[in-house]
Design a protein around this motif. Structure first.
Motif, PDB file in Angstrom:
ATOM      1  N   GLU A 191      11.893  -1.355   1.090  1.00  0.00           N
ATOM      2  CA  GLU A 191      11.566  -1.903   2.323  1.00  0.00           C
ATOM      3  C   GLU A 191      10.142  -2.507   2.268  1.00  0.00           C
ATOM      4  OE1 GLU A 191      10.962  -0.053   6.863  1.00  0.00           O
ATOM      5  OE2 GLU A 191      12.838   0.327   5.834  1.00  0.00           O
ATOM      6  N   GLN A 192       9.049  -1.654   1.675  1.00  0.00           N
ATOM      7  CA  GLN A 192       7.688  -2.348   1.881  1.00  0.00           C
ATOM      8  C   GLN A 192       7.573  -3.274   0.684  1.00  0.00           C
ATOM      9  OE1 GLN A 192       8.586   1.145   1.551  1.00  0.00           O
ATOM     10  NE2 GLN A 192       7.162   2.298   2.933  1.00  0.00           N
ATOM     11  N   LEU A 193       8.075  -2.973  -0.330  1.00  0.00           N
ATOM     12  CA  LEU A 193       7.966  -3.845  -1.668  1.00  0.00           C
ATOM     13  C   LEU A 193       9.381  -4.373  -2.148  1.00  0.00           C
ATOM     14  CD1 LEU A 193       5.886  -5.023  -3.397  1.00  0.00           C
ATOM     15  CD2 LEU A 193       5.783  -2.955  -4.773  1.00  0.00           C
ATOM     16  N   PRO A 194      10.185  -5.202  -1.707  1.00  0.00           N
ATOM     17  CA  PRO A 194      11.451  -5.783  -2.128  1.00  0.00           C
ATOM     18  C   PRO A 194      11.398  -5.786  -3.686  1.00  0.00           C
ATOM     19  CG  PRO A 194      10.637  -6.817  -0.078  1.00  0.00           C
ATOM     20  CD  PRO A 194       9.603  -6.029  -0.735  1.00  0.00           C
ATOM     21  N   ASP A 202       0.912  -1.344   0.185  1.00  0.00           N
ATOM     22  CA  ASP A 202      -0.167  -0.092   0.048  1.00  0.00           C
ATOM     23  C   ASP A 202       0.889   1.269   0.089  1.00  0.00           C
ATOM     24  OD1 ASP A 202      -1.883   1.965   0.671  1.00  0.00           O
ATOM     25  OD2 ASP A 202      -2.729   1.207   2.158  1.00  0.00           O
ATOM     26  N   SER A 203       0.865   2.046  -1.240  1.00  0.00           N
ATOM     27  CA  SER A 203       1.731   3.202  -1.256  1.00  0.00           C
ATOM     28  C   SER A 203       1.240   4.298  -0.309  1.00  0.00           C
ATOM     29  CB  SER A 203       1.864   3.803  -2.615  1.00  0.00           C
ATOM     30  OG  SER A 203       0.396   4.324  -3.079  1.00  0.00           O
ATOM     31  N   ASN A 204       0.233   4.054   0.532  1.00  0.00           N
ATOM     32  CA  ASN A 204      -0.419   5.153   1.264  1.00  0.00           C
ATOM     33  C   ASN A 204       0.064   4.904   2.788  1.00  0.00           C
ATOM     34  OD1 ASN A 204      -1.838   7.088  -0.361  1.00  0.00           O
ATOM     35  ND2 ASN A 204      -3.201   5.420  -0.621  1.00  0.00           N
ATOM     36  N   GLU A 205       0.823   3.916   3.119  1.00  0.00           N
ATOM     37  CA  GLU A 205       1.107   3.585   4.306  1.00  0.00           C
ATOM     38  C   GLU A 205       2.361   4.521   5.145  1.00  0.00           C
ATOM     39  OE1 GLU A 205       2.317  -0.680   4.884  1.00  0.00           O
ATOM     40  OE2 GLU A 205       0.423  -1.212   4.519  1.00  0.00           O
ATOM     41  N   LEU A 240       8.452   4.788  -5.315  1.00  0.00           N
ATOM     42  CA  LEU A 240       7.041   5.360  -5.687  1.00  0.00           C
ATOM     43  C   LEU A 240       6.711   6.277  -4.794  1.00  0.00           C
ATOM     44  CD1 LEU A 240       4.870   5.312  -7.784  1.00  0.00           C
ATOM     45  CD2 LEU A 240       3.793   3.645  -6.150  1.00  0.00           C
ATOM     46  N   PHE A 241       6.555   7.592  -5.291  1.00  0.00           N
ATOM     47  CA  PHE A 241       5.807   8.756  -4.507  1.00  0.00           C
ATOM     48  C   PHE A 241       4.330   8.760  -4.913  1.00  0.00           C
ATOM     49  CE2 PHE A 241      10.342   9.746  -3.777  1.00  0.00           C
ATOM     50  CZ  PHE A 241      10.391   9.814  -2.412  1.00  0.00           C
ATOM     51  N   ASN A 242       3.440   9.188  -4.062  1.00  0.00           N
ATOM     52  CA  ASN A 242       2.216   9.497  -4.502  1.00  0.00           C
ATOM     53  C   ASN A 242       2.083  11.021  -3.949  1.00  0.00           C
ATOM     54  OD1 ASN A 242       0.480   7.650  -5.575  1.00  0.00           O
ATOM     55  ND2 ASN A 242       0.008   6.283  -3.763  1.00  0.00           N
ATOM     56  N   VAL A 243       1.983  11.592  -5.133  1.00  0.00           N
ATOM     57  CA  VAL A 243       2.088  13.202  -4.788  1.00  0.00           C
ATOM     58  C   VAL A 243       0.654  13.875  -5.001  1.00  0.00           C
ATOM     59  CG1 VAL A 243       3.123  15.375  -5.198  1.00  0.00           C
ATOM     60  CG2 VAL A 243       4.488  13.442  -5.422  1.00  0.00           C
ATOM     61  N   HIS A 244       0.071  14.469  -4.062  1.00  0.00           N
ATOM     62  CA  HIS A 244      -1.242  14.961  -3.854  1.00  0.00           C
ATOM     63  C   HIS A 244      -0.882  16.637  -3.705  1.00  0.00           C
ATOM     64  CE1 HIS A 244      -3.256  11.208  -3.900  1.00  0.00           C
ATOM     65  NE2 HIS A 244      -2.326  10.851  -3.289  1.00  0.00           N
ATOM     66  N   LEU A 245      -1.132  17.479  -4.884  1.00  0.00           N
ATOM     67  CA  LEU A 245      -1.058  18.958  -4.713  1.00  0.00           C
ATOM     68  C   LEU A 245      -2.029  19.622  -5.270  1.00  0.00           C
ATOM     69  CD1 LEU A 245       3.066  19.115  -5.441  1.00  0.00           C
ATOM     70  CD2 LEU A 245       1.776  18.720  -3.161  1.00  0.00           C
ATOM     71  N   THR A 246      -2.394  20.576  -4.577  1.00  0.00           N
ATOM     72  CA  THR A 246      -3.338  21.569  -5.227  1.00  0.00           C
ATOM     73  C   THR A 246      -2.521  22.442  -6.028  1.00  0.00           C
ATOM     74  OG1 THR A 246      -3.513  22.826  -3.367  1.00  0.00           O
ATOM     75  CG2 THR A 246      -5.049  21.103  -3.688  1.00  0.00           C
ATOM     76  N   LYS A 247      -3.285  23.322  -6.979  1.00  0.00           N
ATOM     77  CA  LYS A 247      -2.779  24.273  -7.664  1.00  0.00           C
ATOM     78  C   LYS A 247      -1.984  25.355  -6.883  1.00  0.00           C
ATOM     79  CE  LYS A 247      -3.779  27.282 -11.403  1.00  0.00           C
ATOM     80  NZ  LYS A 247      -4.863  27.768 -12.520  1.00  0.00           N
ATOM     81  N   GLY A 248      -0.646  25.666  -7.526  1.00  0.00           N
ATOM     82  CA  GLY A 248       0.083  26.768  -6.606  1.00  0.00           C
ATOM     83  C   GLY A 248       1.114  26.076  -5.808  1.00  0.00           C
ATOM     84  N   ILE A 249       0.960  24.778  -5.265  1.00  0.00           N
ATOM     85  CA  ILE A 249       2.069  24.147  -4.426  1.00  0.00           C
ATOM     86  C   ILE A 249       2.970  23.591  -4.980  1.00  0.00           C
ATOM     87  CG2 ILE A 249       2.055  22.484  -2.443  1.00  0.00           C
ATOM     88  CD1 ILE A 249       0.399  24.753  -1.798  1.00  0.00           C
ATOM     89  N   ILE A 250       4.018  23.849  -4.746  1.00  0.00           N
ATOM     90  CA  ILE A 250       5.315  23.195  -5.336  1.00  0.00           C
ATOM     91  C   ILE A 250       5.947  22.441  -4.520  1.00  0.00           C
ATOM     92  CG2 ILE A 250       5.553  25.302  -6.913  1.00  0.00           C
ATOM     93  CD1 ILE A 250       8.253  25.522  -5.144  1.00  0.00           C
ATOM     94  N   ILE A 251       7.019  21.288  -5.185  1.00  0.00           N
ATOM     95  CA  ILE A 251       7.635  20.724  -4.413  1.00  0.00           C
ATOM     96  C   ILE A 251       9.149  21.302  -4.470  1.00  0.00           C
ATOM     97  CG2 ILE A 251       9.077  18.410  -4.479  1.00  0.00           C
ATOM     98  CD1 ILE A 251       6.747  17.036  -5.513  1.00  0.00           C
ATOM     99  N   GLN A 252       9.953  21.502  -3.361  1.00  0.00           N
ATOM    100  CA  GLN A 252      11.043  22.065  -3.294  1.00  0.00           C
ATOM    101  C   GLN A 252      12.076  21.800  -4.346  1.00  0.00           C
ATOM    102  OE1 GLN A 252      11.623  24.552  -1.090  1.00  0.00           O
ATOM    103  NE2 GLN A 252      13.728  24.941  -1.719  1.00  0.00           N
ATOM    104  N   ILE A 312       2.294  13.770   0.449  1.00  0.00           N
ATOM    105  CA  ILE A 312       3.301  12.851  -0.270  1.00  0.00           C
ATOM    106  C   ILE A 312       3.523  11.553   0.486  1.00  0.00           C
ATOM    107  CG2 ILE A 312       5.477  12.481  -1.602  1.00  0.00           C
ATOM    108  CD1 ILE A 312       5.783  15.378  -1.679  1.00  0.00           C
ATOM    109  N   THR A 313       3.119  10.497  -0.004  1.00  0.00           N
ATOM    110  CA  THR A 313       3.220   9.092   0.567  1.00  0.00           C
ATOM    111  C   THR A 313       4.359   8.481  -0.456  1.00  0.00           C
ATOM    112  OG1 THR A 313       1.562   8.167  -0.636  1.00  0.00           O
ATOM    113  CG2 THR A 313       1.038   8.878   1.324  1.00  0.00           C
TER     114      THR A 313
END
Length: 90
Positions: free
Chosen positions: A37-40, A16-19, A46-58, A31-32
């Motif tokens: 470690e979880q999936l050898p 589960d990528s949300n763990e 894998l990153f699950n990225v949930h961002l609203t408009k105007g939000i950036i990743i550094q 971001i999850t």
């Protein structure tokens, strides 16, 4: 060349990528992550990225990995800095 992890009878093929929460600004911007470690069976992460408009990743860089972006819904602008030309590509 055989990979002992892939040969294991106890190999985990789902996770589960949300763990694992990597970053949380609020309930709409987080971001999850899912890594070996979880999936050898996976060599990358894998990153699950949930961002609203105007939000950036550094802005950041990776010295020894590549990054691939899949957009499931919405739009995204990504930028890559070319160290050879010293230019930013969007």
């Amino acid at each position: 060349m055989t990979d002992s992890i892939l040969q294991s009878p106890n190999l985990t093929l789902c996770a589960d990528s949300n763990e694992v929460l990597n970053f949380k600004r609020d309930s709409h911007n987080y971001i999850t992550q899912l890594f070996g470690e979880q999936l050898p069976a996976i060599r990358t992460g894998l990153f699950n990225v949930h961002l609203t408009k105007g939000i950036i990743i550094q802005p950041h860089w990776h010295t020894n990995v590549t990054e691939l972006v899949f957009v499931i819904s919405g739009e995204v602008m990504t930028s890559v800095f070319d160290p050879f030309t010293q230019k930013l590509m969007n």
